[in-house]
Design an enzyme around this catalytic site. Structure first.
Site, PDB file in Angstrom:
ATOM      1  N   GLN A  26      -7.886   3.061   1.749  1.00 38.39           N
ATOM      2  CA  GLN A  26      -6.390   2.893   1.372  1.00 38.39           C
ATOM      3  C   GLN A  26      -6.129   1.927   0.331  1.00 38.39           C
ATOM      4  O   GLN A  26      -5.721   2.375  -0.635  1.00 38.39           O
ATOM      5  CB  GLN A  26      -5.593   2.785   2.786  1.00 38.39           C
ATOM      6  CG  GLN A  26      -4.223   3.013   2.609  1.00 38.39           C
ATOM      7  CD  GLN A  26      -3.431   2.454   3.604  1.00 38.39           C
ATOM      8  OE1 GLN A  26      -3.735   1.782   4.495  1.00 38.39           O
ATOM      9  NE2 GLN A  26      -2.031   2.785   3.432  1.00 38.39           N
TER      10      GLN A  26
ATOM     11  N   TYR B 208     -10.356  -6.413  16.174  1.00 41.49           N
ATOM     12  CA  TYR B 208     -10.039  -6.923  14.836  1.00 41.49           C
ATOM     13  C   TYR B 208      -9.404  -7.928  14.357  1.00 41.49           C
ATOM     14  O   TYR B 208      -9.896  -8.624  13.580  1.00 41.49           O
ATOM     15  CB  TYR B 208      -8.975  -5.322  14.409  1.00 41.49           C
ATOM     16  CG  TYR B 208      -8.796  -5.457  13.065  1.00 41.49           C
ATOM     17  CD1 TYR B 208      -9.319  -5.274  12.113  1.00 41.49           C
ATOM     18  CD2 TYR B 208      -7.050  -5.547  12.878  1.00 41.49           C
ATOM     19  CE1 TYR B 208      -8.859  -5.123  10.864  1.00 41.49           C
ATOM     20  CE2 TYR B 208      -6.642  -5.602  11.528  1.00 41.49           C
ATOM     21  CZ  TYR B 208      -7.629  -5.235  10.364  1.00 41.49           C
ATOM     22  OH  TYR B 208      -7.084  -5.298   9.206  1.00 41.49           O
TER      23      TYR B 208
HETATM   24  P1  NAD Z   1      -9.996   1.648   5.118  1.00 39.15           P
HETATM   25  O1  NAD Z   1     -10.460   1.971   6.112  1.00 39.15           O
HETATM   26  O2  NAD Z   1      -8.851   2.635   4.344  1.00 39.15           O
HETATM   27  O3  NAD Z   1     -10.920   1.361   3.990  1.00 39.15           O
HETATM   28  C1  NAD Z   1     -12.172   0.623   4.234  1.00 39.15           C
HETATM   29  C2  NAD Z   1     -13.162   1.077   3.503  1.00 39.15           C
HETATM   30  O4  NAD Z   1     -14.106   0.402   3.695  1.00 39.15           O
HETATM   31  C3  NAD Z   1     -13.710   2.427   3.566  1.00 39.15           C
HETATM   32  O5  NAD Z   1     -13.675   3.244   2.337  1.00 39.15           O
HETATM   33  C4  NAD Z   1     -14.963   2.764   4.233  1.00 39.15           C
HETATM   34  O6  NAD Z   1     -15.834   3.727   4.097  1.00 39.15           O
HETATM   35  C5  NAD Z   1     -15.599   1.240   3.884  1.00 39.15           C
HETATM   36  N1  NAD Z   1     -16.651   1.095   4.887  1.00 39.15           N
HETATM   37  C6  NAD Z   1     -16.339   0.769   6.100  1.00 39.15           C
HETATM   38  N2  NAD Z   1     -17.729   0.111   6.747  1.00 39.15           N
HETATM   39  C7  NAD Z   1     -18.496  -0.181   5.387  1.00 39.15           C
HETATM   40  C8  NAD Z   1     -19.652  -0.717   5.229  1.00 39.15           C
HETATM   41  N3  NAD Z   1     -20.505  -1.014   6.755  1.00 39.15           N
HETATM   42  N4  NAD Z   1     -20.211  -0.832   4.237  1.00 39.15           N
HETATM   43  C9  NAD Z   1     -19.483  -0.476   3.024  1.00 39.15           C
HETATM   44  N5  NAD Z   1     -18.348   0.006   2.980  1.00 39.15           N
HETATM   45  C10 NAD Z   1     -17.858   0.213   4.443  1.00 39.15           C
HETATM   46  O7  NAD Z   1      -9.128   0.130   4.947  1.00 39.15           O
HETATM   47  P2  NAD Z   1      -8.043  -0.337   4.055  1.00 39.15           P
HETATM   48  O8  NAD Z   1      -6.721  -0.137   4.567  1.00 39.15           O
HETATM   49  O9  NAD Z   1      -8.202  -0.076   2.788  1.00 39.15           O
HETATM   50  O10 NAD Z   1      -8.371  -1.914   4.152  1.00 39.15           O
HETATM   51  C11 NAD Z   1      -9.072  -2.725   3.347  1.00 39.15           C
HETATM   52  C12 NAD Z   1      -9.094  -3.893   4.065  1.00 39.15           C
HETATM   53  O11 NAD Z   1      -7.861  -4.527   3.958  1.00 39.15           O
HETATM   54  C13 NAD Z   1      -9.671  -4.190   5.238  1.00 39.15           C
HETATM   55  O12 NAD Z   1     -10.329  -5.511   5.323  1.00 39.15           O
HETATM   56  C14 NAD Z   1      -8.253  -4.338   6.124  1.00 39.15           C
HETATM   57  O13 NAD Z   1      -8.826  -5.106   7.332  1.00 39.15           O
HETATM   58  C15 NAD Z   1      -7.389  -4.865   5.302  1.00 39.15           C
HETATM   59  N6  NAD Z   1      -5.966  -4.791   5.765  1.00 39.15           N
HETATM   60  C16 NAD Z   1      -5.754  -3.396   5.616  1.00 39.15           C
HETATM   61  C17 NAD Z   1      -4.388  -3.213   6.152  1.00 39.15           C
HETATM   62  C18 NAD Z   1      -3.598  -1.942   5.903  1.00 39.15           C
HETATM   63  O14 NAD Z   1      -2.603  -1.592   6.346  1.00 39.15           O
HETATM   64  N7  NAD Z   1      -4.296  -0.960   5.032  1.00 39.15           N
HETATM   65  C19 NAD Z   1      -3.657  -4.243   6.491  1.00 39.15           C
HETATM   66  C20 NAD Z   1      -3.953  -5.532   6.678  1.00 39.15           C
HETATM   67  C21 NAD Z   1      -5.371  -5.505   6.307  1.00 39.15           C
HETATM   68  N1  SER Z   2      -2.676  -2.075   9.171  1.00 44.65           N
HETATM   69  C1  SER Z   2      -3.614  -2.869   9.629  1.00 44.65           C
HETATM   70  C2  SER Z   2      -4.045  -2.123  11.180  1.00 44.65           C
HETATM   71  O1  SER Z   2      -3.199  -1.493  11.754  1.00 44.65           O
HETATM   72  C3  SER Z   2      -3.439  -4.125   9.852  1.00 44.65           C
HETATM   73  O2  SER Z   2      -4.423  -4.961   9.691  1.00 44.65           O
HETATM   74  O3  SER Z   2      -4.994  -2.455  11.757  1.00 44.65           O
END
Ligand code: NAD
Ligand code: SER
Length: 316
Positions: free
Chosen positions: A12, A142
């Site tokens: 995302q 998490y």
């Molecule tokens: P997402 O799940 O959409 O994307 C994560 C990506 O990592 C995916 O494309 C997946 O294929 C890849 N991935 C998973 N395991 C893997 C591995 N072993 N090796 C290589 N790639 C791998 O998550 P996101 O929403 O894009 O989040 C990205 C980061 O931001 C994460 O660390 C998440 O914890 C953090 N985060 C996201 C949110 C949110 O609301 N989206 C909020 C807080 C923190």
């Molecule tokens: N959007 C994320 C989750 O719900 C917060 O890190 O896991």
């Protein structure tokens, strides 16, 4: 010139951050990677490597091949999915980060961005206007991995002088790529269902307030933090970022202004307990002061854009 490696580019955040970084640093200087194939916009627009973050030798080879100077390590298993599979998720979230930190130390790659989350907070944390520093007792796999990760970032910074940077993202809302299995995903799904079916079954209760942020604000904040002079950064673990605070009923009402026959029902599942343990709103004055965090979007503005973009996607 910096050469940047993004790990988790197909997700995302990565799917938008990669394109934005390529605009700033140039297509060939931003190397995208993921364990799965990314969209063509990413694979055709610059270098792309298919790699698992747990295969650290392969990542090290990519770092050497492209002369990487900065890493954005985004790969993780998000809160909802991690609860379904705790130990393998711990490995991706924690071992993945530690392997990257060690590899960076050995290869002298100094700058790392690694996102933390509001999930670092827990039931004993003050839920409203949660401050930068307070009690943190996460009770999800998490959240535990994010809190431990923050401490490791601080450790590598203090012990080895690495330039590790991080923000505690709230729930992120975007239309480009689906959300990745988190507790805040309802706030993305609801827009898609409003356009596709004019009804939505929400997995959180109607009055569950959570901190949220529209993706353009999140991307801007991330790049702003990474471009700030290191001397201005006073926080050694991860910066609070608040965005807005709303509940499912607020989003429902905002959408209904545009789609009057939109309906919603509520069937809370296991994610309700996760949401109940997280803050409702976040205080982020340290980020504002240190690196100029600011926002452009509120719920109304975001809703207009989400609906318009999803309509375009589905020709509705
Ligand atoms: P997402 O799940 O959409 O994307 C994560 C990506 O990592 C995916 O494309 C997946 O294929 C890849 N991935 C998973 N395991 C893997 C591995 N072993 N090796 C290589 N790639 C791998 O998550 P996101 O929403 O894009 O989040 C990205 C980061 O931001 C994460 O660390 C998440 O914890 C953090 N985060 C996201 C949110 C949110 O609301 N989206 C909020 C807080 C923190
Ligand atoms: N959007 C994320 C989750 O719900 C917060 O890190 O896991």
């Amino acid at each position: 010139m910096d050469n940047i490696l993004i790990i988790g580019c197909a997700g995302q955040i990565g799917s938008e951050l990669t394109l934005e970084l390529r605009k700033i640093y140039g297509d060939t200087h931003v190397i995208a990677s993921d364990i799965r194939q990314a969209d063509e916009e990413i694979t055709a627009g610059g270098p792309f490597e298919l790699v698992n973050v747990l295969e650290i030798e392969k990542i090290a080879a990519i770092v050497k091949k492209y002369g990487i100077t900065q890493i954005y390590h985004l790969a993780a298993i998000l809160s909802g999915n991690a609860e379904k599979n705790p130990l393998p998720s711990w490995d991706v979230n924690m071992k993945g980060l530690l392997d990257i930190l060690e590899m960076m130390r050995e290869l002298k790659v100094s700058q790392l961005f690694w996102p933390s989350s509001i999930a670092v907070f827990g039931p004993s944390t003050p839920q409203k206007n949660t401050p930068q520093q307070c009690i943190m007792d996460p009770n999800t796999v998490y959240g535990i991995s994010k809190l431990a990760g923050e401490r490791w970032l601080a450790y590598y910074k203090k012990r080895y002088g690495m330039d590790t940077r991080s923000v505690r993202y709230p729930g992120l809302i975007s239309y480009k790529t689906e959300a990745g299995g988190g507790t805040t995903d309802y706030a993305v799904e609801i827009y898609y269902e409003a356009i596709k079916n004019k009804k939505y079954v929400c997995f959180l209760k109607e009055d569950t307030y959570l901190p949220m942020m529209f993706m353009p604000d999140a991307i801007k904040a991330t790049i702003q933090l990474m471009q700030t002079d290191i001397d201005k950064l006073t926080c050694d673990d991860s910066y609070n970022v608040g965005g807005m605070s709303f509940c499912p009923d607020d989003v429902f009402r905002a959408i209904k202004k545009h789609i009057p026959d939109f309906t919603i029902s509520y069937e809370p599942d296991f994610r309700q307990a996760i949401a109940d343990s997280w803050p409702q709103s976040i205080e982020d004055c340290v980020s504002q002061k240190d690196w100029g965090l600011s926002y452009t979007y509120n719920l109304e503005k975001m809703t207009e854009i989400m609906l318009a973009e999803i309509r375009k996607k589905f020709n509705k």
